[in-house]
Design a protein around this motif. Structure first.
Motif, short mmCIF file in Angstrom:
data_model
loop_
_atom_site.label_atom_id
_atom_site.label_comp_id
_atom_site.label_asym_id
_atom_site.label_seq_id
_atom_site.Cartn_x
_atom_site.Cartn_y
_atom_site.Cartn_z
N THR A 186 7.99 6.66 0.06
CA THR A 186 8.49 7.98 0.44
C THR A 186 8.40 8.22 1.95
O THR A 186 8.66 9.33 2.42
N GLY A 187 8.04 7.19 2.71
CA GLY A 187 8.10 7.30 4.16
C GLY A 187 6.81 7.65 4.85
O GLY A 187 6.79 7.92 6.06
N VAL A 188 5.68 7.66 4.11
CA VAL A 188 4.39 7.94 4.74
C VAL A 188 3.99 6.73 5.58
O VAL A 188 4.02 5.59 5.13
N SER A 189 3.60 6.98 6.83
CA SER A 189 3.24 5.91 7.75
C SER A 189 1.91 5.27 7.37
O SER A 189 1.00 5.94 6.87
N ASP A 190 1.81 3.97 7.62
CA ASP A 190 0.56 3.24 7.32
C ASP A 190 -0.64 3.84 8.04
O ASP A 190 -1.76 3.84 7.50
N ASP A 191 -0.42 4.32 9.26
CA ASP A 191 -1.57 4.84 10.02
C ASP A 191 -2.03 6.21 9.52
O ASP A 191 -3.02 6.75 10.01
N GLN A 192 -1.32 6.79 8.56
CA GLN A 192 -1.76 8.04 7.94
C GLN A 192 -2.69 7.79 6.75
O GLN A 192 -3.36 8.70 6.28
N VAL A 193 -2.70 6.54 6.27
CA VAL A 193 -3.37 6.22 5.01
C VAL A 193 -4.62 5.39 5.26
O VAL A 193 -4.61 4.41 6.00
N THR A 194 -5.72 5.81 4.63
CA THR A 194 -6.94 5.00 4.58
C THR A 194 -7.29 4.79 3.11
O THR A 194 -6.97 5.62 2.25
N THR A 195 -7.95 3.68 2.81
CA THR A 195 -8.30 3.38 1.43
C THR A 195 -9.81 3.50 1.22
O THR A 195 -10.59 3.38 2.16
N ALA A 196 -10.17 3.72 -0.04
CA ALA A 196 -11.58 3.85 -0.43
C ALA A 196 -11.78 3.12 -1.76
O ALA A 196 -10.81 2.89 -2.49
N PRO A 197 -13.02 2.75 -2.08
CA PRO A 197 -13.22 1.92 -3.27
C PRO A 197 -13.00 2.62 -4.60
O PRO A 197 -12.68 1.98 -5.60
N ASP A 198 -13.17 3.96 -4.65
CA ASP A 198 -13.01 4.67 -5.92
C ASP A 198 -12.66 6.13 -5.66
O ASP A 198 -12.57 6.58 -4.51
N ILE A 199 -12.45 6.88 -6.75
CA ILE A 199 -12.04 8.28 -6.64
C ILE A 199 -13.12 9.16 -6.00
O ILE A 199 -12.80 9.99 -5.13
N PRO A 200 -14.38 9.04 -6.37
CA PRO A 200 -15.40 9.85 -5.67
C PRO A 200 -15.37 9.66 -4.16
O PRO A 200 -15.58 10.62 -3.41
N ALA A 201 -15.08 8.45 -3.72
CA ALA A 201 -15.02 8.19 -2.28
C ALA A 201 -13.82 8.87 -1.63
O ALA A 201 -13.90 9.34 -0.50
N THR A 202 -12.69 8.93 -2.35
CA THR A 202 -11.52 9.63 -1.78
C THR A 202 -11.77 11.13 -1.72
O THR A 202 -11.38 11.79 -0.75
N PHE A 203 -12.45 11.67 -2.73
CA PHE A 203 -12.79 13.09 -2.71
C PHE A 203 -13.75 13.39 -1.55
O PHE A 203 -13.61 14.41 -0.87
N SER A 204 -14.69 12.49 -1.35
CA SER A 204 -15.66 12.67 -0.26
C SER A 204 -14.95 12.69 1.09
O SER A 204 -15.33 13.47 1.98
N ALA A 205 -13.90 11.87 1.22
CA ALA A 205 -13.16 11.83 2.49
C ALA A 205 -12.49 13.17 2.77
O ALA A 205 -12.48 13.65 3.92
N VAL A 206 -11.94 13.81 1.74
CA VAL A 206 -11.29 15.12 1.92
C VAL A 206 -12.35 16.19 2.20
O VAL A 206 -12.17 17.05 3.07
N GLN A 207 -13.46 16.15 1.46
CA GLN A 207 -14.51 17.15 1.64
C GLN A 207 -15.12 17.10 3.04
O GLN A 207 -15.49 18.14 3.61
N SER A 208 -15.23 15.90 3.60
CA SER A 208 -15.87 15.74 4.91
C SER A 208 -14.87 15.82 6.05
O SER A 208 -15.21 15.52 7.20
N ASP A 209 -13.62 16.17 5.73
CA ASP A 209 -12.55 16.32 6.72
C ASP A 209 -12.18 14.99 7.39
O ASP A 209 -11.71 14.97 8.52
N ARG A 210 -12.43 13.90 6.70
CA ARG A 210 -11.92 12.61 7.18
C ARG A 210 -10.51 12.36 6.63
O ARG A 210 -9.84 11.42 7.03
#
Length: 311
Positions: A186-210
């Motif tokens: 859908t056109g999202v740039s690679d530099d906008q995306v970071t990966t995490a090992p699981d769902i709790p880690a992705t939630f933590s990234a949003v909660q901590s403003d990362r």
């Protein structure tokens, strides 16, 4: 004296003939044993993976920590809809025990092909790319996508297109998940995306403003929200499902390409559990809607998804 010599010769001849007869019988016995051994070895080699698992009574399962598909509960046990379905199928096949091994999502198929697992099951979406490295059972479930953002949705994100149109939006995604490809499509740039090992880690990234947003399947995010701080996170109720190949996703277990016998036996048992309503019951018990998330026997096949016909 002559009679004595004749008697000795006769006895010697009998002994020699008896010895020869014994040797022939012995040789025949060895030959039969060897043939039986060779036949047994040949038979054993042709039995395949299913017979091996039935003999051991245990199947080794790789899974990613993604509720409600496959995840590790507080008691350390493997749980989830995909897990419960696999357990029911393998019990039908005479394999009672599951040796569960937690792994990052991106390492499930590599681990399968390295011989670490007999099967991987986490509601994994069938994709043409994955079909090049594994063989899939028939679909067990169907599901769509979702978004979780910071509370109040300050950036107004309601679709993947909204992310693509704002280069400042940061996305956290589980490593190896299909959403990585969906965002790219859908056109999202690679530099906008970071990966995490699981769902709790992705939630933590949003909660901590990362990160500003995370995406995964709708069911995964809804269940994860139930145990998260809703004062910091928000599930996007009016999310627009992306109009791209692969959505909705068809989830199924994956097997090593050499283990077609195991995959075929799994499919046969799975069909019976679909037809008697067991699969729908297990989906519902794990929070899925049996009407919208189940796949009837023969409705969509793994081959049709792998070929792109239903992808």
């Amino acid at each position: 004296m002559k009679k004595l010599l004749l008697t000795l010769v006769f006895l010697l001849t009998v002994v020699v003939l008896a010895a020869c007869g014994g040797s022939d019988e012995e040789a025949g016995g060895d030959s039969g044993d060897n043939a039986d051994a060779e036949e047994s070895e040949s038979s054993s080699g042709s039995e395949g993976k299913l017979a091996e698992l039935q003999e051991s009574g245990t199947v080794t399962v790789g899974f990613a920590n993604e509720e409600p598909y496959g995840y590790q509960g507080d008691d350390g046990e493997l749980k989830g809809a995909a897990v419960d379905i696999a357990k029911a199928v393998f019990e039908e096949l005479g394999v009672e025990n599951m040796d569960s091994q937690l792994q990052d999502y991106s390492q499930l198929i590599p681990g399968l092909n390295a011989g670490q697992y007999d099967v991987v099951t986490s509601g994994m979406a069938i994709t043409p790319d994955r079909c090049e490295n594994a063989i899939f059972a028939e679909p067990e479930m169907v599901y769509g996508e979702g978004l979780v953002v910071q509370a109040g949705n300050p950036l107004g994100i309601e679709s993947y297109e909204d992310i693509a149109n704002n280069p400042d939006v940061r996305v956290s995604v589980m490593s190896g998940a299909t959403e990585v490809g969906y965002l790219e499509t859908t056109g999202v740039s690679d530099d906008q995306v970071t990966t995490a090992p699981d769902i709790p880690a992705t939630f933590s990234a949003v909660q901590s403003d990362r990160a500003d947003v995370t995406t995964a399947t709708e069911m995964t995010l809804k269940l994860a929200m139930e145990t998260s701080d809703e004062s910091q996170l928000e599930f996007v109720e009016n999310f627009e499902q992306p109009d791209i190949e692969g959505v909705p996703s068809w989830g199924a277990p994956a097997f090593h390409p050499d283990n077609e016998d195991l995959r075929d036996a799994y499919n046969e048992a799975l069909q019976g559990l679909k037809e008697d309503g067991t699969v729908e019951e297990l989906l519902e018990a794990n929070g899925f809607d049996p009407e919208s998330n189940s796949v009837a026997a023969g409705e969509v096949t793994a081959d049709s998804v792998c070929s792109g016909e239903n992808y």
